[in-house]
Structure formats: structure tokens, C-alpha cells
Design an enzyme around this catalytic site. Sequence first.
Site, PDB file in Angstrom:
ATOM      1  CG  HIS A   9      -0.181  -0.173   2.513  1.00 49.72           C
ATOM      2  ND1 HIS A   9       0.214  -1.412   2.973  1.00 49.72           N
ATOM      3  CD2 HIS A   9       0.285   0.723   3.412  1.00 49.72           C
ATOM      4  CE1 HIS A   9       0.864  -1.268   4.118  1.00 49.72           C
ATOM      5  NE2 HIS A   9       0.935   0.023   4.405  1.00 49.72           N
ATOM      6  CB  CYS A  65       7.368  -2.203   0.307  1.00 48.59           C
ATOM      7  SG  CYS A  65       8.984  -2.492   1.051  1.00 48.59           S
ATOM      8  CB  THR A  67      12.235   0.782   3.313  1.00 49.60           C
ATOM      9  OG1 THR A  67      11.815  -0.569   3.618  1.00 49.60           O
ATOM     10  CG2 THR A  67      11.779   1.717   4.414  1.00 49.60           C
ATOM     11  N   GLY A  68      11.546  -0.766   0.478  1.00 48.28           N
ATOM     12  CA  GLY A  68      12.115  -1.819  -0.376  1.00 48.28           C
ATOM     13  C   GLY A  68      12.697  -2.961   0.441  1.00 48.28           C
ATOM     14  N   GLY A  70      11.379  -4.781   3.386  1.00 44.66           N
ATOM     15  CA  GLY A  70      10.533  -5.921   3.740  1.00 44.66           C
ATOM     16  C   GLY A  70      10.192  -6.784   2.540  1.00 44.66           C
ATOM     17  NE  ARG A 132      36.326  -9.612 -10.117  1.00 49.08           N
ATOM     18  CZ  ARG A 132      35.842  -8.705 -10.963  1.00 49.08           C
ATOM     19  NH1 ARG A 132      35.746  -8.997 -12.253  1.00 49.08           N
ATOM     20  NH2 ARG A 132      35.464  -7.516 -10.535  1.00 49.08           N
TER      21      ARG A 132
HETATM   22  C1  RB5 Z   1       4.493  -0.318   5.455  1.00 46.77           C
HETATM   23  O1  RB5 Z   1       4.100   0.598   6.405  1.00 46.77           O
HETATM   24  C2  RB5 Z   1       5.998  -0.488   5.452  1.00 46.77           C
HETATM   25  O2  RB5 Z   1       6.416  -1.116   6.613  1.00 46.77           O
HETATM   26  C3  RB5 Z   1       6.437  -1.251   4.229  1.00 46.77           C
HETATM   27  O3  RB5 Z   1       6.020  -0.587   3.087  1.00 46.77           O
HETATM   28  C4  RB5 Z   1       7.940  -1.434   4.064  1.00 46.77           C
HETATM   29  O4  RB5 Z   1       8.623  -0.227   4.166  1.00 46.77           O
HETATM   30  C5  RB5 Z   1       8.546  -2.516   4.851  1.00 46.77           C
HETATM   31  O5  RB5 Z   1       9.741  -2.841   4.706  1.00 46.77           O
END
Ligand code: RB5
Length: 152
Positions: A9, A65, A67-68, A70, A132
Site C-alpha cells: 500500500h 514497498c 523502503t524496499g 521488507g 570471477r
Molecule cells: C508499510 O508501512 C511499510 O512497513 C512497508 O512498506 C515497508 O517499508 C517494509 O519494509
Amino acid sequence: MKLAIGNDHAAVEMKQEIQKYLEEKGHEVINIGTDSAERFDYPISGYKVAKLVSSGEVDGGVLICGTGVGISLAANKVKGIRACVCSEPYTAKLSKQHNNSNIIAFGARVIGIETAKMIVDEWLSAEYEGGRHQARIDMITEIEETQKLAAD
Ligand code: RB5
């Protein structure tokens, strides 16, 4: 190329823009993420894109997401996946050239859309160099498959 894209989301708008950008460049893009602002658990998208990549149904994956982090962690639990989180294009390019990354990930709350476009451009145009680097990829695979590392 045939690609899969997934998101949670936190990254609906960026996912839609990147999907459109990739399609305009001639790629086929399978969207398995959410297009709603409702809370959506990122492991679902990470897993689904990773399975499409590991099965060979697509040539690569893009995961976004907040931050990328999770979403790439979830993808990296699928055997054969090397998902790399990048916040700039240099790392994206090297992740393909040296690490043979098969999924690129980034954070919609971390970078802007123009940087995201540069990241996917660099990643898609880079080629794995082998040589390598292959021995190290083999070591990563060994850890994944045996939970051991003979060279340790
Ligand atoms: C959602 O709030 C957030 O935790 C998710 O998008 C991400 O950043 C998790 O790594």
C-alpha cells in the site's frame, strides 16, 4: 522482456508509474501487487513476484514497498532469488553485473520517481559478467541449499 511487478500500500502510485514506464519501453509487465490504498502485506507481493521469477515465467522482477526492505526480504526467502534493494542506479547496475540480481527493489518513501526510473533502466540494461563473480554466487546458492558453507 517479460517482467513481474509487485508492491504494498505504501507504493501504489510509484508501482503504477513504473509499470507504465516499463510498458512504454516495450516490456510486458505482470502486475501482481495492490492498486488500493488499503493495508496490504508486502510478503504477499514479494513471494508472488519471486515465484514467477524463480519458475522462469518472467525474466525479472521489480518490487516496491515503503523502503524496499521488507518486500525484498520476503522475495529472498524463495530459492534462487537474488533481490537487491537500491536507492541509486549505480548499485542497481552492479547488482546485475556482479551479483546477477534477478529482482530489483526500492522504496517509494525513500526515492523519487525519476530515481526509480533510472534504477530500472540501469538494472535492465546491465548484463551479468559471470567469470570471477560466479564462484561467489555459487557460495550464496550453497548457503541457501545446505545452510552450510564448505569454505568457512
Ligand atoms: C508499510 O508501512 C511499510 O512497513 C512497508 O512498506 C515497508 O517499508 C517494509 O519494509
